[in-house]
Design a protein around this motif. Structure first.
Motif, short mmCIF file in Angstrom:
data_model
loop_
_atom_site.label_atom_id
_atom_site.label_comp_id
_atom_site.label_asym_id
_atom_site.label_seq_id
_atom_site.Cartn_x
_atom_site.Cartn_y
_atom_site.Cartn_z
N THR A 282 27.81 45.52 24.19
CA THR A 282 28.53 45.83 22.91
C THR A 282 30.10 45.91 23.19
O THR A 282 30.47 46.14 24.22
N GLY A 283 30.99 45.24 22.28
CA GLY A 283 32.32 45.15 22.50
C GLY A 283 32.73 45.96 21.52
O GLY A 283 32.60 45.88 20.28
N ASP A 284 34.10 46.68 21.97
CA ASP A 284 34.44 47.79 20.67
C ASP A 284 36.02 47.50 20.76
O ASP A 284 36.65 46.68 21.16
N ILE A 285 36.37 48.51 19.47
CA ILE A 285 37.89 48.20 19.04
C ILE A 285 38.79 48.81 20.23
O ILE A 285 40.05 48.74 20.19
N SER A 286 38.43 49.30 21.29
CA SER A 286 39.24 50.00 22.46
C SER A 286 39.41 48.93 23.48
O SER A 286 40.46 49.10 24.39
N GLY A 287 38.69 47.74 23.10
CA GLY A 287 39.16 46.68 24.13
C GLY A 287 38.07 46.56 25.28
O GLY A 287 38.00 45.71 26.19
N GLN A 288 36.91 47.63 24.97
CA GLN A 288 36.03 47.56 26.32
C GLN A 288 34.67 46.84 26.00
O GLN A 288 34.41 46.82 24.83
N ILE A 289 33.93 46.44 26.81
CA ILE A 289 32.82 45.75 26.71
C ILE A 289 31.67 46.71 27.71
O ILE A 289 31.97 47.21 28.71
N ASN A 290 30.54 47.24 26.86
CA ASN A 290 29.68 48.28 27.61
C ASN A 290 28.34 47.50 27.63
O ASN A 290 27.85 46.63 26.89
N LEU A 291 27.86 47.78 28.87
CA LEU A 291 26.40 47.25 29.34
C LEU A 291 25.37 48.23 29.28
O LEU A 291 25.57 49.37 29.68
N TRP A 292 24.49 47.99 28.51
CA TRP A 292 23.45 49.00 28.33
C TRP A 292 22.03 48.37 28.83
O TRP A 292 21.66 47.16 28.70
N ILE A 293 21.51 49.21 29.66
CA ILE A 293 20.12 48.68 30.59
C ILE A 293 18.90 49.78 30.28
O ILE A 293 19.15 50.78 29.64
N THR A 294 17.76 49.25 30.50
CA THR A 294 16.52 50.12 30.20
C THR A 294 16.44 51.36 31.19
O THR A 294 17.25 51.28 32.40
N LYS A 295 15.91 52.34 31.13
CA LYS A 295 15.64 53.56 31.83
C LYS A 295 15.17 53.19 33.13
O LYS A 295 15.41 53.95 33.97
N GLY A 296 14.39 52.22 33.27
CA GLY A 296 13.46 52.04 34.47
C GLY A 296 14.62 51.14 35.52
O GLY A 296 14.43 51.00 36.87
N GLU A 297 15.62 50.62 35.04
CA GLU A 297 16.64 49.74 35.85
C GLU A 297 17.66 50.66 36.63
O GLU A 297 18.15 51.87 35.88
#
Length: 317
Positions: A282-297
């Motif tokens: 996800t890319g947001d208005i603060s200029g950051q990109i966030n990576l989301w992974i599954t709970k097993g990773e």
């Protein structure tokens, strides 16, 4: 299920991130920012690989070619650019639009680049030709083009006029479906049987591409004004959309129930799913990109600073 907090945060843009997209194999991603730049990342390592400069105004969209050797970009400067990934060279500047260019897309062979803009047109450029002019212009929309997707045989176009348009390339036919509210995002499902439509009536719809029949709708999120995206997992098991309340909603594709919501660090308009894993950017208005992974990773290792492109094996030419 995804972890409730980002596994990694990519920092590099000096302003809102308008688009983030995985490349075709999911090893890299590219992002487009209000700061007029495009950035290539290794998201798992959190490393900035290269910055691409050349647009004169906000970059609204960026997408990788299917062989991962090139990028296409759209900008408020009324241009669509065709880039060489490794060198950062602008190979072609397409200036045909009369207004902001909102979206770009390569065809499967990556020999055509499509762009859509506020001038209500989709322009199709032949990348093998030396011409800078569009080989075809789709001008059926009555308002701004917000989104494009393409398969081998079809192009789907979303517009603020509330209609999705599916062009049958081989038969030369156009099929229209009226949704009503402004459409901010369209994309084909991964099985190419349906179209995912996000519109400003707080609803994501799954529509059969052949009959126009509504197969399912997904609600619970807030979407009334921003240009938000909705996509499906690589296996079409769920629909995902960002929300104007700084959340991601994940619905079961068949049942339509909310499977999970993610609280985002800041308002995001863009998201991208990995082509073969349950991973999300996800890319947001603060200029950051966030990576989301599954709970097993496991969370990826943290790296600081910027690394040279030579540190990473780019796709062969």
């Amino acid at each position: 299920m995804l972890k409730n907090k980002p596994a990694a945060t990519l920092k590099g843009h000096q302003g809102p991130v308008n688009q983030v997209n995985y490349n075709s194999n999911g090893e890299y991603c590219s992002s487009a920012g209000d700061d007029k730049t495009i950035i290539l990342w290794n998201p798992l390592d959190g490393v900035k690989l290269k910055v691409y400069n050349g647009h004169g105004q906000s970059v609204r969209d960026v997408v990788s070619s299917h062989d991962n050797c090139n990028l296409g970009s759209a900008s408020a400067d009324r241009c669509a650019f065709y880039w060489d990934v490794a060198s950062g060279t602008i190979l072609r500047r397409f200036r045909g639009h009369d207004s902001v260019v909102n979206c770009v897309k390569f065809n499967k062979s990556s020999n055509m680049l499509l762009s859509g803009g506020n001038d209500s047109t989709v322009r199709i450029m032949d990348l093998k030709s030396r011409s800078y002019e569009a080989v075809q212009i789709l001008d059926d929309a009555k308002d701004s083009i917000t989104s494009i997707d393409i398969t081998d045989d079809e192009i789907t176009v979303g517009s603020v006029d509330g209609r999705i348009r599916i062009y049958d390339i081989r038969m030369g036919k156009l099929h229209e479906d009226f949704v009503g509210e402004s459409i901010t995002n369209v994309c084909f499902s991964n099985d190419n049987q349906s179209v995912i439509v996000n519109s400003t009536d707080n609803t994501v719809r799954l529509i059969d591409k052949t009959s126009g029949q509504l197969l399912n709708d997904y609600t619970g999120h807030v979407h009334t004004k921003l240009q938000l995206q909705a996509v499906s997992w690589y296996d079409d098991s769920a629909i995902l959309s960002v929300c104007e309340k700084s959340k991601v909603f994940i619905w079961d594709l068949i049942g339509g129930e909310v499977k999970q919501t993610l609280e985002l660090p800041a308002l995001s308009q863009t998201l991208s799913v990995h082509p073969s894993r349950y991973q999300l950017l996800t890319g947001d208005i603060s200029g950051q990109i966030n990576l989301w992974i599954t709970k097993g990773e496991k969370n990826p290792e943290k790296h600081e600073g910027e690394k040279s492109m030579s540190m990473w094996a780019l796709p062969p030419r």
